[in-house]
Design an enzyme around this catalytic site. Structure first.
Site, mmCIF file in Angstrom:
data_model
loop_
_atom_site.group_PDB
_atom_site.id
_atom_site.type_symbol
_atom_site.label_atom_id
_atom_site.label_comp_id
_atom_site.label_asym_id
_atom_site.label_seq_id
_atom_site.Cartn_x
_atom_site.Cartn_y
_atom_site.Cartn_z
ATOM 1 N N ASN A 12 0.845 -1.190 0.000
ATOM 2 C CA ASN A 12 0.000 0.000 0.000
ATOM 3 C C ASN A 12 0.878 1.236 0.000
ATOM 4 O OD1 ASN A 12 -2.403 1.623 0.419
ATOM 5 N ND2 ASN A 12 -1.761 1.863 2.553
ATOM 6 N N HIS A 65 0.826 5.108 1.398
ATOM 7 C CA HIS A 65 0.130 5.954 2.366
ATOM 8 C C HIS A 65 0.792 7.336 2.363
ATOM 9 C CE1 HIS A 65 -2.238 6.970 5.857
ATOM 10 N NE2 HIS A 65 -1.147 7.484 6.393
ATOM 11 N N SER A 114 4.805 6.779 2.284
ATOM 12 C CA SER A 114 5.404 5.488 2.645
ATOM 13 C C SER A 114 4.742 4.386 1.834
ATOM 14 C CB SER A 114 5.174 5.186 4.133
ATOM 15 O OG SER A 114 5.592 6.250 4.954
ATOM 16 N N ASP A 169 -2.447 0.653 8.143
ATOM 17 C CA ASP A 169 -1.273 1.504 7.917
ATOM 18 C C ASP A 169 -0.117 1.162 8.857
ATOM 19 O OD1 ASP A 169 -2.764 2.833 5.990
ATOM 20 O OD2 ASP A 169 -3.453 4.375 7.382
HETATM 21 C C1 GAR Z 1 -2.653 9.074 -2.745
HETATM 22 O O1 GAR Z 1 -2.165 10.236 -2.146
HETATM 23 C C2 GAR Z 1 -2.494 7.892 -1.805
HETATM 24 O O2 GAR Z 1 -1.316 7.940 -1.055
HETATM 25 C C3 GAR Z 1 -3.690 8.068 -0.916
HETATM 26 O O3 GAR Z 1 -4.729 8.422 -1.803
HETATM 27 C C4 GAR Z 1 -4.177 9.145 -2.906
HETATM 28 C C5 GAR Z 1 -4.662 8.487 -4.177
HETATM 29 O O4 GAR Z 1 -4.316 9.247 -5.300
HETATM 30 N N1 GAR Z 1 -3.995 6.859 -0.227
HETATM 31 C C6 GAR Z 1 -4.562 6.833 0.979
HETATM 32 O O5 GAR Z 1 -4.906 7.833 1.575
HETATM 33 C C7 GAR Z 1 -4.784 5.440 1.535
HETATM 34 N N2 GAR Z 1 -5.361 5.521 2.829
HETATM 35 P P1 GAR Z 1 -4.367 8.578 -6.760
HETATM 36 O O6 GAR Z 1 -5.754 7.916 -6.887
HETATM 37 O O7 GAR Z 1 -4.221 9.725 -7.682
HETATM 38 O O8 GAR Z 1 -3.270 7.587 -6.841
#
Ligand code: GAR
Length: 191
Positions: A106, A108, A135, A144
């Site tokens: 994942n 985060h 991360s 997480d």
């Molecule tokens: C990213 O910033 C990712 O790290 C976060 O969502 C966004 C997705 O952007 N993930 C989380 O918050 C997981 N809990 P994307 O759809 O443009 O890749």
């Protein structure tokens, strides 16, 4: 080649970077992009890159176990061997995580173990952090919390808002996630 499934819920910009990177001598290839919502902008981007897409809408199932059973069926159908969560916004049960132990990662948007959960950029600002980042970690039963495989750091700048900081972190995510996936798959395949 290791078959990689990517799970998304939104715009899928990290998914796009992972798919773009999986070419040439990369040990992995994308086999499916799964979204828990048909509204995810990333679905069209995946399709445009020639990656099969599936929607498993969590609202169509009575509980998490039924939703995850449907996702697992799609992952098996696609022959997935590794799962990348890329902006996938559903919490996964320990039973589902156990099916993918050591094979699900994942990204985060914080420097774990700081700021697990949601609203990470605002929380970094509220805490007065001078540094933020992202991360990539192995997914374990606790949210997480799994072993960190790689991190990218960015400065928090004067005048930052959650949006400006988030954009800086997202750009760092786009460099970090492909690099970590490559290395992770190399190690999995013993190269
Ligand atoms: C990213 O910033 C990712 O790290 C976060 O969502 C966004 C997705 O952007 N993930 C989380 O918050 C997981 N809990 P994307 O759809 O443009 O890749």
């Amino acid at each position: 080649m290791i078959r990689v499934a990517i799970l998304i819920s939104g715009g899928g910009s990290n998914m796009v970077r992972l798919v773009e990177d999986m070419a040439g001598d990369h040990p992995g290839r994308p086999c499916v992009v799964v979204s828990n919502t048909a509204a995810a902008g990333g679905l069209a981007k995946a399709a445009a890159m020639g990656v099969p897409t599936v929607v498993v809408d969590h609202r169509a199932y009575p509980d998490r176990a039924a939703f995850e059973a449907a996702m697992q069926a799609e992952l098996r159908r696609a022959g997935a061997e590794v799962v990348c969560l890329a902006g996938f916004m559903r919490v996964l049960t320990p039973d589902f995580v156990a099916l993918w132990e050591g094979r699900m990662i994942n990204i985060h948007p914080s420097l774990l173990p700081r700021h697990k959960g949601l609203h990470t950029h605002q929380r970094a600002l509220d805490a007065g952090d001078t540094e933020a980042g992202a991360s990539v970690h192995l997914v374990t039963a606790t949210l997480d919390d799994g072993p960190v495989l790689g991190q990218a750091r960015v400065p928090v700048l004067p005048g930052d808002t959650a949006d400006t900081l988030g954009a800086r972190v997202l750009a760092a995510e786009h460099r970090l996630y492909p690099a970590v996936l490559r290395q992770f798959l190399r190690e999995l395949s013993g190269v």
